[in-house]
Scaffold this motif. Structure first.
Motif, PDB file in Angstrom:
ATOM      1  N   GLN A   1     -28.078  57.053 -11.688  1.00  0.00           N
ATOM      2  CA  GLN A   1     -29.399  56.875 -10.922  1.00  0.00           C
ATOM      3  C   GLN A   1     -29.796  58.155 -10.409  1.00  0.00           C
ATOM      4  OE1 GLN A   1     -29.030  53.548  -8.300  1.00  0.00           O
ATOM      5  NE2 GLN A   1     -29.217  52.240 -10.151  1.00  0.00           N
ATOM      6  N   LEU A   2     -31.182  58.298 -10.378  1.00  0.00           N
ATOM      7  CA  LEU A   2     -31.319  59.537  -9.859  1.00  0.00           C
ATOM      8  C   LEU A   2     -32.206  59.215  -8.419  1.00  0.00           C
ATOM      9  CD1 LEU A   2     -32.923  61.218 -13.028  1.00  0.00           C
ATOM     10  CD2 LEU A   2     -30.798  61.539 -11.865  1.00  0.00           C
ATOM     11  N   GLN A   3     -32.023  60.129  -7.509  1.00  0.00           N
ATOM     12  CA  GLN A   3     -33.006  59.833  -6.213  1.00  0.00           C
ATOM     13  C   GLN A   3     -33.672  61.318  -5.842  1.00  0.00           C
ATOM     14  OE1 GLN A   3     -33.458  57.021  -4.330  1.00  0.00           O
ATOM     15  NE2 GLN A   3     -34.883  58.351  -3.394  1.00  0.00           N
ATOM     16  N   ALA A   4     -34.962  61.347  -5.859  1.00  0.00           N
ATOM     17  CA  ALA A   4     -35.572  62.456  -5.431  1.00  0.00           C
ATOM     18  C   ALA A   4     -35.945  62.123  -4.191  1.00  0.00           C
ATOM     19  CB  ALA A   4     -37.265  62.537  -6.393  1.00  0.00           C
ATOM     20  N   SER A   5     -36.160  63.366  -3.092  1.00  0.00           N
ATOM     21  CA  SER A   5     -36.438  63.430  -1.871  1.00  0.00           C
ATOM     22  C   SER A   5     -36.977  64.806  -1.426  1.00  0.00           C
ATOM     23  CB  SER A   5     -35.449  63.202  -0.993  1.00  0.00           C
ATOM     24  OG  SER A   5     -34.135  64.311  -1.017  1.00  0.00           O
ATOM     25  N   GLY A   6     -37.450  64.991  -0.325  1.00  0.00           N
ATOM     26  CA  GLY A   6     -37.978  66.149   0.109  1.00  0.00           C
ATOM     27  C   GLY A   6     -39.551  66.425   0.287  1.00  0.00           C
ATOM     28  N   GLY A   7     -40.124  65.476  -0.171  1.00  0.00           N
ATOM     29  CA  GLY A   7     -41.615  65.576  -0.197  1.00  0.00           C
ATOM     30  C   GLY A   7     -42.040  65.362   1.435  1.00  0.00           C
ATOM     31  N   GLY A   8     -43.335  65.728   1.590  1.00  0.00           N
ATOM     32  CA  GLY A   8     -43.918  65.566   3.009  1.00  0.00           C
ATOM     33  C   GLY A   8     -45.303  66.322   2.968  1.00  0.00           C
ATOM     34  N   LEU A   9     -45.794  66.382   4.156  1.00  0.00           N
ATOM     35  CA  LEU A   9     -47.226  67.014   4.456  1.00  0.00           C
ATOM     36  C   LEU A   9     -46.822  68.461   4.715  1.00  0.00           C
ATOM     37  CD1 LEU A   9     -50.180  66.729   4.785  1.00  0.00           C
ATOM     38  CD2 LEU A   9     -49.526  65.916   7.128  1.00  0.00           C
ATOM     39  N   VAL A  10     -47.610  69.195   4.184  1.00  0.00           N
ATOM     40  CA  VAL A  10     -47.487  70.739   4.551  1.00  0.00           C
ATOM     41  C   VAL A  10     -48.958  71.405   4.226  1.00  0.00           C
ATOM     42  CG1 VAL A  10     -46.848  71.317   2.171  1.00  0.00           C
ATOM     43  CG2 VAL A  10     -46.158  72.897   3.805  1.00  0.00           C
ATOM     44  N   GLN A  11     -49.104  72.148   5.023  1.00  0.00           N
ATOM     45  CA  GLN A  11     -50.337  73.093   4.894  1.00  0.00           C
ATOM     46  C   GLN A  11     -50.435  74.138   3.822  1.00  0.00           C
ATOM     47  OE1 GLN A  11     -51.031  75.086   8.614  1.00  0.00           O
ATOM     48  NE2 GLN A  11     -52.213  73.263   9.540  1.00  0.00           N
ATOM     49  N   ALA A  12     -51.303  74.259   3.294  1.00  0.00           N
ATOM     50  CA  ALA A  12     -51.715  75.135   2.068  1.00  0.00           C
ATOM     51  C   ALA A  12     -50.968  76.651   2.389  1.00  0.00           C
ATOM     52  CB  ALA A  12     -53.260  75.646   1.739  1.00  0.00           C
ATOM     53  N   GLY A  13     -50.360  77.078   1.381  1.00  0.00           N
ATOM     54  CA  GLY A  13     -49.517  78.298   1.621  1.00  0.00           C
ATOM     55  C   GLY A  13     -48.181  78.019   1.980  1.00  0.00           C
ATOM     56  N   GLY A  14     -47.878  76.713   2.619  1.00  0.00           N
ATOM     57  CA  GLY A  14     -46.447  76.414   2.916  1.00  0.00           C
ATOM     58  C   GLY A  14     -45.524  76.064   1.700  1.00  0.00           C
ATOM     59  N   SER A  15     -44.353  75.839   2.078  1.00  0.00           N
ATOM     60  CA  SER A  15     -43.386  75.563   1.186  1.00  0.00           C
ATOM     61  C   SER A  15     -42.444  74.323   1.400  1.00  0.00           C
ATOM     62  CB  SER A  15     -42.095  76.651   1.097  1.00  0.00           C
ATOM     63  OG  SER A  15     -42.826  78.006   0.781  1.00  0.00           O
ATOM     64  N   LEU A  16     -41.880  73.803   0.141  1.00  0.00           N
ATOM     65  CA  LEU A  16     -41.221  72.662   0.355  1.00  0.00           C
ATOM     66  C   LEU A  16     -39.891  72.793  -0.655  1.00  0.00           C
ATOM     67  CD1 LEU A  16     -43.577  69.749   0.269  1.00  0.00           C
ATOM     68  CD2 LEU A  16     -41.948  70.166   2.416  1.00  0.00           C
TER      69      LEU A  16
END
Length: 119
Positions: A1-16
């Protein structure tokens, strides 16, 4: 199984940095790819990584880099200089490296993680 994470709300120009955690067997057997799907749009191949290297679409984002940590059975997608058009649900998937995987033709999918980029 796979589990993705790390998303969120960020301003333009930002990083994730997105993470995809899987079993050791999955990561040792298959390539791992990232896809994204924005509302009302088709799913889009973003990047893939295997033991032989990295693969990006014909029109690479340039701002996205895929990498892996074998000890942690994790594949990362580093997203820099994010733009509002990068807003989408991002999914990771695993399968044999090749056109089928790049087109999303695989049974091994993780739940998505939402990335929202505000202007």
């Amino acid at each position: 199984q796979l589990q993705a994470s790390g998303g969120g709300l960020v301003q333009a120009g930002g990083s994730l940095r997105l993470s995809c955690v899987g079993s050791g067997r999955t990561f040792s057997t298959y390539a791992v790819a990232w896809f994204r799907q924005a509302p009302g749009k088709e799913r889009e191949f973003v990047a893939a990584i295997s033991w032989s290297g990295r693969s990006y679409p014909d029109s690479p984002k340039g701002r996205f880099t895929i990498s892996r940590d074998n000890a942690e059975n994790t594949v990362y997608l580093q997203e820099n200089s994010l733009r509002p058009e990068d807003t989408a649900v991002y999914y990771c998937a695993a399968g044999p490296l090749g056109r089928r995987l790049f087109s999303g033709d695989t049974e091994y999918w993780g739940r998505g993680t939402q990335v929202t980029v505000s202007s």
